[in-house]
Design an enzyme around this catalytic site. Structure first.
Site, mmCIF file in Angstrom:
data_model
loop_
_atom_site.group_PDB
_atom_site.id
_atom_site.type_symbol
_atom_site.label_atom_id
_atom_site.label_comp_id
_atom_site.label_asym_id
_atom_site.label_seq_id
_atom_site.Cartn_x
_atom_site.Cartn_y
_atom_site.Cartn_z
ATOM 1 N N CYS A 87 0.198 -10.027 20.787
ATOM 2 C CA CYS A 87 -0.685 -10.178 19.643
ATOM 3 C C CYS A 87 0.097 -10.783 18.483
ATOM 4 C CB CYS A 87 -1.249 -8.818 19.216
ATOM 5 S SG CYS A 87 -1.912 -7.807 20.548
ATOM 6 N N LEU A 128 -4.466 -10.139 21.395
ATOM 7 C CA LEU A 128 -4.596 -10.743 22.718
ATOM 8 C C LEU A 128 -4.674 -9.592 23.710
ATOM 9 C CD1 LEU A 128 -4.504 -13.153 24.707
ATOM 10 C CD2 LEU A 128 -2.015 -12.915 24.703
ATOM 11 N N ASN A 170 2.632 -5.888 18.152
ATOM 12 C CA ASN A 170 2.681 -6.917 19.180
ATOM 13 C C ASN A 170 3.682 -6.422 20.204
ATOM 14 O OD1 ASN A 170 4.308 -10.180 19.315
ATOM 15 N ND2 ASN A 170 2.975 -9.223 20.798
ATOM 16 N N GLY A 171 3.249 -6.199 21.439
ATOM 17 C CA GLY A 171 4.245 -5.770 22.400
ATOM 18 C C GLY A 171 3.698 -5.025 23.592
ATOM 19 N N THR A 187 18.072 -27.910 20.474
ATOM 20 C CA THR A 187 17.878 -27.445 21.845
ATOM 21 C C THR A 187 16.570 -26.688 21.992
ATOM 22 O OG1 THR A 187 20.275 -27.218 22.035
ATOM 23 C CG2 THR A 187 18.949 -26.172 23.731
ATOM 24 N N ARG A 208 13.815 -29.277 22.170
ATOM 25 C CA ARG A 208 13.848 -29.990 23.454
ATOM 26 C C ARG A 208 13.198 -29.158 24.560
ATOM 27 N NH1 ARG A 208 20.118 -32.112 24.049
ATOM 28 N NH2 ARG A 208 20.072 -33.830 22.514
#
Length: 638
Positions: free
Chosen positions: A48, A106, A151-152, A387, A390
């Site tokens: 979430c 979510l 969130n978790g 990085t 990318r």
């Protein structure tokens, strides 16, 4: 919309009808001999986004409006529901101020509580109902005096629930509800008892406030300070940028409490000190710990999949998941990969998918499509690290396609390279102590790089990524081993390749009598994700940056960017885009800098005389694995 629901429900019948010519980005569907597709009966839990404020001077109504407006900036993280809670701060000098929690959900675990409603929701066309009824946030304690935005995933939630003194039944089936009841009984010790990946804040009617982040920083979290003395917390920096004068990443393994108004560490494993990393090699213990780590992450109420690059780490995750599903009689998950056409990762992913028997979905992207996505990637990832961008771009593109199929959660292979010295520059480690200390530095920095990428590139589309290699127990096992067993001795019978320890642990047959992976995958050389999706991706991005950033612009880079001055045109290009979205100095300082080669820390640059000479001369060392001379396709970059 109808076909999307069908794909989300089954990921089988509709996808089998797709051809590679009609599929977006050249999607290719592989059909293994004994196909077992992902189905709606395979379930785990959920990620979430949240926003929290402690001690705001705004009125209750104004604070509510402010939080509701800012929540929209992270709605991509939780499209299934929203919630808000306002509480007064009634003690001391802060009396008359307010705290707030905002949440975007979510739904992955606790999606639906009632068994009959769940059964009805399994019917075609009803799948969306799975994610509507249970676990909406904020979550509350029994008398609603405490509220939680989180969130978790809490993998030991059942065990913790059994240990609570208060036997009252929980309000929801969410694994995260245990946090708030635990806080009632343990207070500031709460975070230390959690086994999982999390970022959360608790607000109480009596002025209580408590915020914490998981030990490694798998779930993203920021904090900031406003002019009025309020302290802010959020899943992403974009929520704080206009209201906070100072912003920092909330450090992993810490909590913040209203009692001290300070950050306090709660996780300091003994193996941070090399003196406590002297255990002998036990391949069985390594294998058992990893299998357990994968197993506990199969906690969900929605369809899930596995990101499969074809490299060692993601392939091991996929293999273990398939064997667990077969043993339990559950359908196998789908696997997903992405790359330029002809990329090294794609062919290896196909081999692994065929060998383990998954429904595999292969997506292609072009260099131009990647470049076009870079602005969105930088906005969502909130970084200008070369990085990370990318590697984050193909992951960002892949996550969008996976979510469109109806999948809400994926398992991924981040973390093994940091724990076991998997990056090619570890070949240069001078001794076991330096090797171990570099692994510790890499693990402690994961929240700035790979964890940040995996979390935000997927959550940009409301897709959650879980990372078994970063399990606390698995970390304790592999990081307590004497690093002499991780050192690389090229040409020898043992330890002849990076991460030999992990490869050898799974160089055997499982309970089903089958090997975990074919040897050509099990002992394949390390390939960084940004390389493995196709070498032309990095080369094309560099060429594009060189066209945008001319020599005159680059010559005055230090004047334009005095902090973390970019050393290449690619870094300059990323920085330009970042500052369009996040122009403040405090935002710039949330991104670390310093010399690095092939993803090393600044300290490890000293392992090679040529690297150190280049760094001392002010050269920006290359982050590609090809920059290390042990790579099979090593390139001269200094």
């Amino acid at each position: 919309p109808g076909s999307r629901k069908l794909l989300g429900l089954c990921l089988l019948s509709g996808l089998l009808a797709l051809s590679s010519a009609a599929a977006p980005w050249g999607a290719r569907l592989l059909q293994p001999k004994a196909l077992k597709g992902c189905s709606d009966s395979m379930r785990l839990k959920g990620g979430c986004g949240f926003l929290a404020v402690y001690g705001s001077s705004l009125s209750e109504d104004d604070l509510r409006m402010k939080v509701l407006q800012l929540q929209r900036l992270i709605r991509h993280r939780g499209p299934d529901g929203s919630g808000i809670h306002i509480a007064p701060v009634s003690k001391g000098d802060e009396a008359g101020r307010y705290s707030a929690l905002g949440h975007e959900r979510l739904a992955i675990v606790g999606a639906m509580d009632d068994p009959q409603e769940r059964k009805e929701a399994m019917m075609p066309g009803q799948h969306d109902r799975l994610h509507t009824l249970s676990g909406n946030q904020p979550l509350y304690n029994h008398d609603r005096s405490l509220a939680l935005a989180v969130n978790g995933e809490i993998y030991n939630h059942k065990k913790l629930k059994e240990e609570l003194k208060d036997p009252k039944p929980f309000r929801t089936k969410s694994d995260c509800e245990v946090i708030i009841h635990l806080y009632e009984e343990l207070g500031e010790d709460t975070a230390a008892h959690l086994d999982g990946d999390f970022a959360f804040a608790i607000s109480g009617d009596k002025g209580e406030f408590y915020a914490a982040r998981d030990p490694i920083g798998v779930d993203s979290m920021y904090m900031g300070w406003g002019d009025d003395g309020a302290v802010w917390f959020a899943s992403e920096m974009k929520c704080l940028i206009n209201d906070c004068k100072r912003i920092e990443q909330f450090p992993p393994g810490h909590y913040w409490s209203h009692k001290t108004r300070q950050l306090t560490p709660y996780w300091t494993p003994k193996w941070f000190d090399v003196a406590h990393a002297q255990e002998s090699l036990n391949l069985q213990a390594v294998r058992d710990a990893f299998v357990d780590s994968v197993d506990k992450r199969l906690m969900t109420d929605v369809p899930y999949g596995v990101l499969l690059s074809g490299g060692l780490d993601s392939s091991l995750v996929a293999s273990c998941v398939v064997k667990m599903c077969d043993k339990a009689g559950r359908p196998r998950p789908a696997t997903f990969s992405i790359g330029l056409k002809g990329a090294p990762d794609l062919s290896n992913a196909r081999k692994v998918a065929e060998m383990i028997g998954t429904e595999h979905h292969e997506f292609h992207f072009t260099v131009e499509e990647g470049i076009d996505a870079v602005q969105d990637v930088i906005y969502h990832l909130e970084t200008y690290d070369v990085t990370t961008i990318r590697a984050g771009t193909p992951m960002f593109l892949l996550a969008r396609k996976i979510k469109a199929m109806g999948v809400k959660m994926v398992l991924s292979g981040e973390g093994a390279d940091e724990e076991l010295g998997g990056y090619l520059y570890f070949h240069k480690a001078p001794n076991a102590q330096e090797f171990h200390e570099e692994c510790v530095r890499k693990i402690q920095a994961l929240y700035n790089f790979d964890c940040l990428r995996a979390n935000k590139a997927t959550m940009a589309w409301g897709l959650e990524a879980r990372v078994p290699f970063l399990d606390k127990h698995f970390l304790d096992v592999v990081m307590s081993i004497d690093a002499k067993h991780k050192m690389i001795h090229k040409g020898e019978k043992e330890q002849f390749i990076e991460k030999w320890l992990l490869r050898e642990a799974f160089n055997c047959k499982a309970e089903d009598g089958q090997v975990y992976l074919p040897k050509e995958v099990l002992f394949r050389q390390k390939e960084q994700f940004s390389d493995g999706v196709g070498y032309d991706w990095i080369d094309g991005l560099k060429a594009h940056a060189s066209r945008i950033v001319d020599d005159t612009m680059f010559a005055f880079r230090a004047e334009r960017f005095p902090h973390n001055t970019p050393g290449t045109k690619e870094a300059y290009y990323s920085r330009m885009i970042f500052e369009q979205y996040y122009p403040s100095e405090t935002a710039l300082k949330t991104v670390p800098g310093g010399p690095s080669v092939a993803c090393s820390t600044a300290k490890a640059v000293e392992w090679d005389a040529e690297w150190k000479k280049a760094a001392d001369a002010g050269s920006m060392l290359d982050q590609s694995g090809r920059a290390v001379d042990v790579h099979d396709d090593a390139a001269k970059v200094f």
